[in-house]
Design a protein around this motif. Structure first.
Motif, PDB file in Angstrom:
ATOM      1  N   PRO A   1       5.398  -6.696  -3.421  1.00  0.00           N
ATOM      2  CA  PRO A   1       4.185  -7.400  -3.191  1.00  0.00           C
ATOM      3  C   PRO A   1       3.431  -7.901  -4.763  1.00  0.00           C
ATOM      4  N   LYS A   2       2.664  -8.787  -4.458  1.00  0.00           N
ATOM      5  CA  LYS A   2       2.050  -9.433  -5.759  1.00  0.00           C
ATOM      6  C   LYS A   2       0.656  -8.349  -6.104  1.00  0.00           C
ATOM      7  N   ILE A   3       0.098  -7.517  -5.063  1.00  0.00           N
ATOM      8  CA  ILE A   3      -0.879  -6.818  -5.295  1.00  0.00           C
ATOM      9  C   ILE A   3      -0.624  -5.198  -4.857  1.00  0.00           C
ATOM     10  N   LEU A   4      -0.567  -4.399  -5.582  1.00  0.00           N
ATOM     11  CA  LEU A   4      -0.117  -3.106  -5.168  1.00  0.00           C
ATOM     12  C   LEU A   4      -1.154  -2.051  -5.429  1.00  0.00           C
ATOM     13  N   ILE A   5      -1.465  -1.220  -4.271  1.00  0.00           N
ATOM     14  CA  ILE A   5      -2.460  -0.138  -3.922  1.00  0.00           C
ATOM     15  C   ILE A   5      -1.971   1.220  -4.100  1.00  0.00           C
ATOM     16  N   LEU A   6      -2.071   2.014  -4.872  1.00  0.00           N
ATOM     17  CA  LEU A   6      -1.469   3.515  -5.103  1.00  0.00           C
ATOM     18  C   LEU A   6      -2.703   4.396  -4.897  1.00  0.00           C
ATOM     19  N   ASP A   7      -2.744   4.979  -3.628  1.00  0.00           N
ATOM     20  CA  ASP A   7      -3.615   5.913  -3.210  1.00  0.00           C
ATOM     21  C   ASP A   7      -3.114   7.398  -3.535  1.00  0.00           C
ATOM     22  N   GLU A   8      -3.449   7.918  -4.539  1.00  0.00           N
ATOM     23  CA  GLU A   8      -2.961   9.125  -4.795  1.00  0.00           C
ATOM     24  C   GLU A   8      -1.194   9.299  -4.591  1.00  0.00           C
ATOM     25  N   ALA A   9      -0.588   8.271  -5.100  1.00  0.00           N
ATOM     26  CA  ALA A   9       0.620   8.014  -4.726  1.00  0.00           C
ATOM     27  C   ALA A   9       1.387   9.372  -5.503  1.00  0.00           C
ATOM     28  N   THR A  10       1.013  10.024  -6.717  1.00  0.00           N
ATOM     29  CA  THR A  10       1.927  10.990  -7.145  1.00  0.00           C
ATOM     30  C   THR A  10       1.264  12.227  -6.957  1.00  0.00           C
ATOM     31  N   SER A  11       0.379  12.437  -5.989  1.00  0.00           N
ATOM     32  CA  SER A  11      -0.309  13.671  -5.817  1.00  0.00           C
ATOM     33  C   SER A  11       0.705  14.659  -5.273  1.00  0.00           C
ATOM     34  N   SER A  12       1.818  14.404  -4.848  1.00  0.00           N
ATOM     35  CA  SER A  12       2.485  15.871  -4.353  1.00  0.00           C
ATOM     36  C   SER A  12       3.808  15.744  -5.125  1.00  0.00           C
ATOM     37  N   ILE A  13       4.044  15.192  -6.286  1.00  0.00           N
ATOM     38  CA  ILE A  13       5.103  15.221  -7.055  1.00  0.00           C
ATOM     39  C   ILE A  13       5.012  16.001  -8.365  1.00  0.00           C
ATOM     40  N   ASP A  14       6.019  16.838  -8.418  1.00  0.00           N
ATOM     41  CA  ASP A  14       6.031  17.829  -9.674  1.00  0.00           C
ATOM     42  C   ASP A  14       5.619  17.059 -10.948  1.00  0.00           C
TER      43      ASP A  14
ATOM     44  N   ARG B   1       1.749  -7.705 -11.826  1.00  0.00           N
ATOM     45  CA  ARG B   1       1.179  -7.445 -10.688  1.00  0.00           C
ATOM     46  C   ARG B   1      -0.400  -6.905 -11.007  1.00  0.00           C
ATOM     47  N   THR B   2      -1.281  -7.348  -9.909  1.00  0.00           N
ATOM     48  CA  THR B   2      -2.426  -6.886  -9.936  1.00  0.00           C
ATOM     49  C   THR B   2      -2.501  -5.397  -9.020  1.00  0.00           C
ATOM     50  N   SER B   3      -2.907  -4.284  -9.605  1.00  0.00           N
ATOM     51  CA  SER B   3      -2.979  -3.009  -8.895  1.00  0.00           C
ATOM     52  C   SER B   3      -4.075  -2.142  -8.983  1.00  0.00           C
ATOM     53  N   PHE B   4      -4.474  -1.417  -7.773  1.00  0.00           N
ATOM     54  CA  PHE B   4      -5.597  -0.517  -7.505  1.00  0.00           C
ATOM     55  C   PHE B   4      -4.904   0.739  -7.563  1.00  0.00           C
ATOM     56  N   VAL B   5      -5.402   1.635  -8.337  1.00  0.00           N
ATOM     57  CA  VAL B   5      -4.887   2.911  -8.517  1.00  0.00           C
ATOM     58  C   VAL B   5      -6.066   4.063  -8.188  1.00  0.00           C
ATOM     59  N   ILE B   6      -5.843   4.800  -7.018  1.00  0.00           N
ATOM     60  CA  ILE B   6      -6.824   5.980  -7.039  1.00  0.00           C
ATOM     61  C   ILE B   6      -6.045   7.218  -7.332  1.00  0.00           C
ATOM     62  N   ALA B   7      -6.674   7.806  -8.177  1.00  0.00           N
ATOM     63  CA  ALA B   7      -6.091   9.064  -8.746  1.00  0.00           C
ATOM     64  C   ALA B   7      -7.075  10.240  -9.204  1.00  0.00           C
ATOM     65  N   HIS B   8      -6.850  11.296  -8.978  1.00  0.00           N
ATOM     66  CA  HIS B   8      -7.675  12.554  -9.359  1.00  0.00           C
ATOM     67  C   HIS B   8      -7.282  13.042 -10.569  1.00  0.00           C
TER      68      HIS B   8
ATOM     69  N   VAL C   1       0.733  -1.252   0.134  1.00  0.00           N
ATOM     70  CA  VAL C   1      -0.024  -0.003  -0.040  1.00  0.00           C
ATOM     71  C   VAL C   1       1.063   1.250  -0.037  1.00  0.00           C
ATOM     72  N   MET C   2       0.621   2.079  -0.983  1.00  0.00           N
ATOM     73  CA  MET C   2       1.475   3.529  -0.991  1.00  0.00           C
ATOM     74  C   MET C   2       0.196   4.410  -0.449  1.00  0.00           C
ATOM     75  N   LEU C   3       0.374   4.884   0.662  1.00  0.00           N
ATOM     76  CA  LEU C   3      -0.725   5.629   1.309  1.00  0.00           C
ATOM     77  C   LEU C   3      -0.715   6.898   0.914  1.00  0.00           C
ATOM     78  N   GLN C   4      -1.739   7.851   0.654  1.00  0.00           N
ATOM     79  CA  GLN C   4      -2.004   9.007   0.348  1.00  0.00           C
ATOM     80  C   GLN C   4      -1.099  10.130   1.117  1.00  0.00           C
ATOM     81  N   ASP C   5      -1.101   9.862   2.435  1.00  0.00           N
ATOM     82  CA  ASP C   5      -0.302  10.647   3.223  1.00  0.00           C
ATOM     83  C   ASP C   5       1.197   9.974   3.542  1.00  0.00           C
TER      84      ASP C   5
END
Length: 589
Positions: free
Chosen positions: A505-518, A536-543, A428-432
């Motif tokens: 991990p075999k399953i990767l969760i990216l929760d706004e993983a790039t929100s603070s990157i230029d 890999r199975t991945s879940f991506v949350i992104a705006h 899990v790559m958390l939002q914060d």
């Protein structure tokens, strides 16, 4: 979720329970040998001290009237040796019990902190972290005195009390009975204020908890406070909390102070009665030496009673803290089932079946969530803020327990496997992003301690963290302070990203993983992410919808459900919710 705040007193969910005292005694059991030795030393010290009045009586009735100088010298020498012996014994006892007391505090703090590692997230969601911190540190520290001295002194004082009564009885049964008249009166006083004391100390612990919670919150938000010039308003809140704490403390100790004056008053009255009965009532049967010796024993008699009264006050205080300590220690942890299996050879198929979830009773957050994700697919979750996207991926990691329904990985219900093996396979790559105090190398290696330096550096290169890390004088050995002060939010995100990547991990969760990157770094990072997501199975949350247009599936979450599902092209053709969301970011569709 309803959250207790810094200005809301915590209500104990369990009532007064003497079992807590039994549990506290259980922590003393491993040190029973040292405690037993300390008790013996205390009893030896008390026994030796009881010889003093006998020496005084002998000197007054025999040696002084007969001018026996040699006898007086012997008695004086014996008297000095007695007090030297007592001092040596007390020093050893205090050192031993101090060590035992601190060891018990370490054991209790260990058990409490261990349980806090396993309790589910809703425990932390429901109260300020400062109120949890105060239990681990302040409340347990408050038990130091009762563990280091209280129980041992209580045993010694009880035995001293009995031995003193025996010594007094040998001198005069009648005067002994006069002395004991005050005991029932004292017990009545102490029992009458017991409940008020407990309530007062419970309120005090709540106010201390509130104050600690606000201090913790204020320190974490000091940058915001100063940027909005909220210093004066915050000081007013702080002073109000301090006043509440001070008032509660005064109320609690005012009840405590009723015990000591009561003991002093009753003891003085009993001694006065001794003089009255000894001189006026029991005429001719009592010598000066006997009267002086008996009065000395009366003072010795009331000394342990005073100590017991102080112990009683300390115990009432400690019980208020014990209730909160054990309440946190008894919080139900997120343990595995007894027959839980270990995930092995995970492929990454994920299935949600009729999943229903709520933070608060009867207030649903997600209803009837169904999805079938094949191994290696990239799934994007989009939708308005607060729709439940992060909640969905949190349920997959078993950060929260679902109310009903099932979540499967490779056909196995995630509740039937060990939590450790589950989270090893779900990164899990958390939002914060969170960075711990320590070196950059240690932070990236946090999720896989067995990783080599080369593997750490390779993970950092993939997520483009190596680009800024190598610019530091100490490179990967650069020490980061608490919460990574000195790093930008984007840099902390990249370090956190490398940490997840290294865990493989075999399953990767990216929760706004790039929100603070230029934008420039994000473009480079996307190359590394795409390479990483292969297989890999991945879940991506992104705006930013540009980052998820190539997903195998895009799910629009809203109104507690998955409202739309399909590829980017399919959803644009439908011209529904996703179409409108995409159109709001890009003029031409």
């Amino acid at each position: 979720m309803a959250r207790n705040k810094y200005n809301v007193d915590e209500e104990l969910e369990t009532g007064f329970n003497l079992g807590y005292l039994k549990r506290l005694l259980g922590y003393m059991k491993p040190y029973k040998v040292k405690i037993f030795i300390s008790v013996l030393l205390m009893l030896l010290s008390s026994s030796i001290s009881l010889i003093g009045p006998v020496i005084a009586k002998t000197a007054l009735d025999n040696y002084i009237p007969n001018r026996n100088i040699n006898g007086l010298i012997v008695l004086s020498t014996l008297y000095v040796l007695i007090f030297i012996s007592i001092a040596i014994i007390m020093r050893h006892r205090m050192f031993t019990m101090g060590e035992v007391g601190q060891s018990i505090l370490v054991d209790m703090r260990h058990d409490l902190f261990k349980n806090l590692q396993y309790v589910p997230f809703n425990y932390y969601d429901s109260r300020p972290h400062g109120k949890i911190l105060v239990r681990v540190v302040n409340y347990i520290n408050s038990l130091s005195d009762i563990l280091s001295n209280g129980f041992v002194n209580l045993i010694a004082d009880m035995v001293t009390l009995i031995m003193t009564i025996i010594f007094m009885s040998f001198l005069s049964i009648k005067l002994t009975l006069v002395t004991l008249i005050g005991i029932p009166i004292l017990l009545a006083v102490m029992l009458s204020i017991k409940n008020a004391q407990r309530r007062a100390y419970q309120k005090l612990s709540s106010k201390q908890s509130n104050l600690n919670a606000y201090i913790h919150e204020s320190i974490n938000g000091i940058r915001v406070t100063q940027s909005f010039s909220r210093k004066k308003e915050n000081m007013n809140i702080y002073e109000e909390l301090c006043t509440d704490c001070s008032d509660s403390w005064m109320k609690a100790v005012s009840l405590n102070f009723l015990v000591w004056p009561s003991i002093e008053t009753i003891s003085v009255i009993s001694i006065s009665l001794i003089y009255i009965f000894g001189i006026l009532v029991f005429k001719g049967g009592i010598s000066v030496g006997l009267l002086v010796a008996f009065i000395s024993y009366v003072w010795i008699f009331w000394a342990p009673i005073t100590n017991i009264g102080n112990f009683y006050n300390t115990l009432i205080n400690a019980m208020a803290y014990l209730e909160r300590i054990f309440e946190a220690m008894d919080e139900k942890p997120e343990y595995d089932k007894e027959d839980a299996k270990t995930f092995k050879d995970v492929k990454g198929d994920v299935t949600f079946k009729d999943v229903y979830f709520e933070y608060e009773k009867d207030i649903p957050i997600l209803e009837n969530i169904n999805m079938n994700i094949k191994s290696g697919e990239k799934v994007a979750l989009v939708g308005p803020t607060g729709a439940g996207k992060t909640t969905i991926v949190n349920l997959l990691s078993r950060f929260y327990r679902i109310k009903s329904g099932n979540i499967f990985i490779d056909g196995t219900d995630i509740n039937d496997v060990t939590l450790k093996s589950l989270r090893k396979e779900v990164g899990v790559m958390l939002q914060d992003p969170f960075v711990f105090s320590g070196t950059i190398m240690e932070n990236i290696r946090y999720g896989r301690l067995s990783a080599t330096d080369e593997e750490v550096i390779n993970a950092a290169k993939i997520v483009r963290a190596d680009d800024f890390i190598k610019d530091f004088n100490d490179g990967y050995n650069t020490y980061l302070n608490e919460q990574g002060s000195g790093l930008s939010v984007g840099q902390k995100q990249l370090i956190s990203f490398a940490r997840v990547l290294l865990a493989d991990p075999k399953i990767l969760i990216l929760d706004e993983a790039t929100s603070s990157i230029d934008t420039e770094t994000e473009a480079l990072l996307q190359e590394g992410i795409e390479e990483l997501l292969k297989g890999r199975t991945s879940f991506v949350i992104a705006h930013r919808l540009s980052t998820i247009v190539n997903s195998n599936k895009i799910m629009y979450v809203g109104d507690k459900k998955i409202l739309e599902e399909g590829t980017h092209e399919d959803l644009l053709k439908v011209k529904g919710l996703y179409y409108n969301l995409y159109k709001s970011q890009y003029i031409e569709v």
